[in-house]
Each structure stands twice: as structure tokens, then as C-alpha cells.
Design an enzyme around this catalytic site. Structure first.
Site, short mmCIF file in Angstrom:
data_model
loop_
_atom_site.label_atom_id
_atom_site.label_comp_id
_atom_site.label_asym_id
_atom_site.label_seq_id
_atom_site.Cartn_x
_atom_site.Cartn_y
_atom_site.Cartn_z
CD GLU A 133 4.14 0.64 6.91
OE1 GLU A 133 4.92 0.97 7.80
OE2 GLU A 133 3.80 1.45 6.01
CG ASP A 148 -0.23 -0.08 2.55
OD1 ASP A 148 0.76 -0.83 2.66
OD2 ASP A 148 -0.64 0.63 3.49
ZN LIG Z 1 6.57 2.39 4.13
#
Ligand SMILES: [Zn+2]
Length: 395
Positions: free
Chosen positions: A146, A81
């Protein structure tokens, strides 16, 4: 030079266009947190094309590629992501163009951090080509979510998938240095409960904004006396938001809340950080709480954790650091620089919670993370590709 290292070097160079093109394909697919489905399918396709032994997508949406089926488990992690593009007028090129030009791959996510996964796909291809047969299992993980909640993906992999590696490498950008830790962090609310009264007679009430303001100034002073660690630096605390309520704009406020961004250095924990704030509100009608993250992955699964991301660091003389030092030296005949990240990574759970020895090594300069004109040198991808493969042989 060790003959295997020589072959790894030659192959990582030979496959440099392949690596850059794979990265370009990943960049062209926008992948904000919780919306990684299409990029994950592309990463899975790349691992399959590279001849991995097994590739699958877990319940949270992480892509898990495997090579080998042996005793020692090594995980190589990179999150797929990215943050959003920001103000487009700050970009000199198309952020989702994935343009390959002048020795760089351009676009959002090249540094933070699809360059890591693009490199490790090629490492896997090389290990397969060299007939890697050590008594090891290597998991190559393209993880999710994340940017919104570092470490959540690895909580899922350890607790729900039952995979607990013996060693881990984070491929977040390190500018080709070897990193061995970073500060932790946590988010807290401090809520203040006052008593409202008519705005014409404030002495009858108890103003929650005044309560919060007094504590806010104490928090500013607290920031000056937090713990210092020689490697990770000082802990810090700041107020990122303050909100308040009252029955009317002609009334004394009866509720206020401050949002704290706390960065934790070595030795500071959730308990110690909460206690410090509790000491500042003693005797007040107020309370401290640690926030929760609870969101839905692109797979539809709702999953979460407390917004407490523990500090971690690995001693320089630890086996995993020294393995990295030896792999780098074996490949390039020079010393790797050992340092730390400024920002936070999935290491907060991999090492901070589960104690799995972890290092960082990745392409790209972290100053370009979350910034416009993000781009990564193809040479960085080549070096990282070689490093991950050599590390597996060195371990
Ligand atoms: Zn990162």
C-alpha cells in the site's frame, strides 16, 4: 444497551492485553513494501489462533481471513507494509521494539497501520466466541504494497481473486473518527523535446529547459485555480522533480522532463487533469504521460497499475456511514465525529474504481503516520476492536 453490544464491549476490554501483544509481535517484524512475507505469516498465525473459519495468503501476498459464509460480503482492510524508519536519532525509543508501556504500543507501523489489523483479529475472535451467525461473509484482509501503490492490493483481490465485497471498512488511522473519503492523486510526466546546438551559439538550438521552465510557471498558476469541494477541499498540483539532458555541458539542452504530483478533489479525473496540462503545452514539442507502477510482490508475482488513484467520498446519509454511526452510538452512547483523511488509502480502488461503499475507522492519530516516535494508545485498539464487531452485527 443492546445485550450483544454489551458483550462485545466487555470482551474487547477483556482481550486488550491480547490485542496489544499481537500488535507488538507485528511491530517487531520489519515489513517494507514488497518485503512483507514474515509479517504476513505472523498475521495468518494470529487469525488461525483466533479461530477464524479460513485463513489463506493470495498470489500477491495478502492475508485473507474469513468468518461466515453468507450472502452479504463485508471486507475489513488494513495494510501490513510500513515505510522505513527514517533518521534513527529522531526516535526516543526502539522503532522495532514493539514496547508496551504507559498504555501505548510503540514503534513503526503502530499507527500506519498494523494497529487496525491487530484490532480486527480480536474482533474476529469475539465474533467467533459470540457465535456470529448472520447471513454474511466477513473478510479480514491484511494487505500488501500500500505504501508504494495504494489500492493495488485490492485491484488484485477484486480482479484475480474474484472477491467483490458489498461493503468495506478501511482500518487506516482515523483517531477513532468515522471517515468517508479523501482526495485522489496521480503522477504525471511532462516531457519536452528541444534541439541542441553548440553552447556558443544558443540561437541555433531550441532549449528544452526554457520550454519546461515556462510551463513550470504556468503550473504554479494552475494550482491557484483548481476545483474546490466543500468536504474534500481543493485539488492541487506541484512539481516534485525536474530533470534535463544535453549532449554536453557546452550545448543547448535538448530534453527536459517534469514530474507532477497532482491531488484530485471531487469532480477532477485523470482525463480532466491531463487536459489541463495539455492546454499549457499546446504548440510545443512536448507530451504528457500518466506513470505506471509495475513491481514484484514478495511472492514473486509481478503486478501493477496506472498511477492514478481516484478521488472518493461517500454521502453522509449513505447506509454504510449510518451503520457506522449506529454501531458507535450503540457501543459508546455518543456521536462519532465524521471527517476525511488528509492522505490516501486503499479506498482509491475499493471505492474509487470498484464503487464499493467504504468507510474508515481506525486506531491512532494520522499525524504520527510516517513520523518518528509513532505509537498507538491501547484504548484506541480496544475501541476499534469493539467497533468492527458491532458493525458486523449492525449491518
Ligand atoms: Zn497507511
Amino acid at each position: 444497551m443492546n445485550p450483544i453490544y454489551k458483550k462485545i464491549k466487555v470482551l474487547s476490554e477483556k482481550y486488550k492485553d491480547y490485542t496489544a501483544e499481537n500488535l507488538s509481535k507485528l511491530i517487531k517484524i520489519k515489513s517494507l513494501s514488497q518485503d512483507e512475507k514474515l509479517v504476513q505469516l505472523e498475521l495468518k498465525r494470529q487469525m488461525e489462533e483466533a479461530n477464524f473459519d479460513e485463513v489463506r495468503i493470495d498470489g500477491l501476498g495478502n492475508v485473507i481471513g474469513r468468518i461466515g459464509n453468507g450472502k452479504t460480503i463485508l471486507a475489513i482492510d488494513g495494510h501490513m507494509d510500513t515505510v522505513d524508519l527514517g533518521n534513527l536519532s529522531n526516535w526516543d525509543f526502539e522503532p522495532l521494539g514493539g514496547e508496551i508501556k504507559d498504555g501505548f504500543v510503540h514503534g513503526r507501523g503502530t499507527v500506519d497501520q498494523k494497529g487496525g489489523p491487530a484490532s480486527f483479529v480480536t474482533s474476529g475472535r469475539i465474533l467467533k466466541e459470540l457465535g456470529f451467525d448472520k447471513d454474511m461473509t466477513i473478510y479480514f484482509v491484511g494487505s500488501v504494497m500500500e505504501e508504494d501503490c495504494d489500492g493495488l492490493c485490492w485491484k488484485y483481490i477484486v480482479e484475480e481473486e474474484g472477491i467483490k465485497p458489498d461493503f468495506a471498512i478501511s482500518t487506516e488511522p482515523t483517531n477513532l473518527n468515522l471517515y468517508r473519503g479523501h482526495r485522489g492523486r496521480m503522477e504525471m510526466h511532462v516531457s519536452f523535446y528541444g534541439v541542441s546546438s553548440h553552447g556558443s551559439a544558443p540561437e541555433r538550438g531550441k532549449n528544452a529547459i526554457y520550454m519546461a521552465s515556462r510551463v513550470a510557471l504556468e503550473i504554479e498558476k494552475l494550482n491557484e485555480r483548481l476545483t474546490f469541494d466543500e468536504f474534500l477541499g481543493r485539488g492541487s498540483v506541484t512539481i516534485s522533480e525536474i530533470i534535463s539532458e544535453s549532449p554536453s555541458l557546452c550545448a543547448v539542452s535538448d530534453f527536459a522532463r517534469i514530474h507532477l504530483d497532482r491531488r484530485l478533489t471531487w469532480g477532477e479525473t485523470k482525463e480532466s487533469a491531463v487536459k489541463e496540462i495539455e492546454a499549457l503545452i499546446e504548440g510545443m514539442n512536448a507530451k504528457v504521460s500518466v506513470l505506471d507502477y509495475n513491481e514484484t510482490a514478495y511472492t514473486g508475482l509481478k503486478y501493477g497499475m496506472e498511477k492514478y488513484y481516484p478521488t472518493w467520498k461517500i454521502p453522509e446519509n449513505h447506509e454504510i456511514v449510518q451503520t457506522g454511526v449506529a454501531a458507535y452510538k450503540g457501543l459508546f452512547n455518543k456521536e462519532v465525529k465524521i471527517d476525511k483523511w488528509t492522505f490516501s488509502t486503499n479506498g482509491v480502488t475499493i471505492n474509487g474504481v470498484y464503487g464499493i461503499p467504504t468507510i474508515g475507522f481506525g486506531p491512532g492519530n494520522e499525524v504520527l503516520a510516517h513520523a518518528p516516535n509513532e505509537k498507538v494508545a491501547i484504548e484506541d485498539l480496544v475501541v476499534s476492536t469493539a467497533f468492527y464487531a458491532a458493525f458486523a452485527y449492525e449491518l
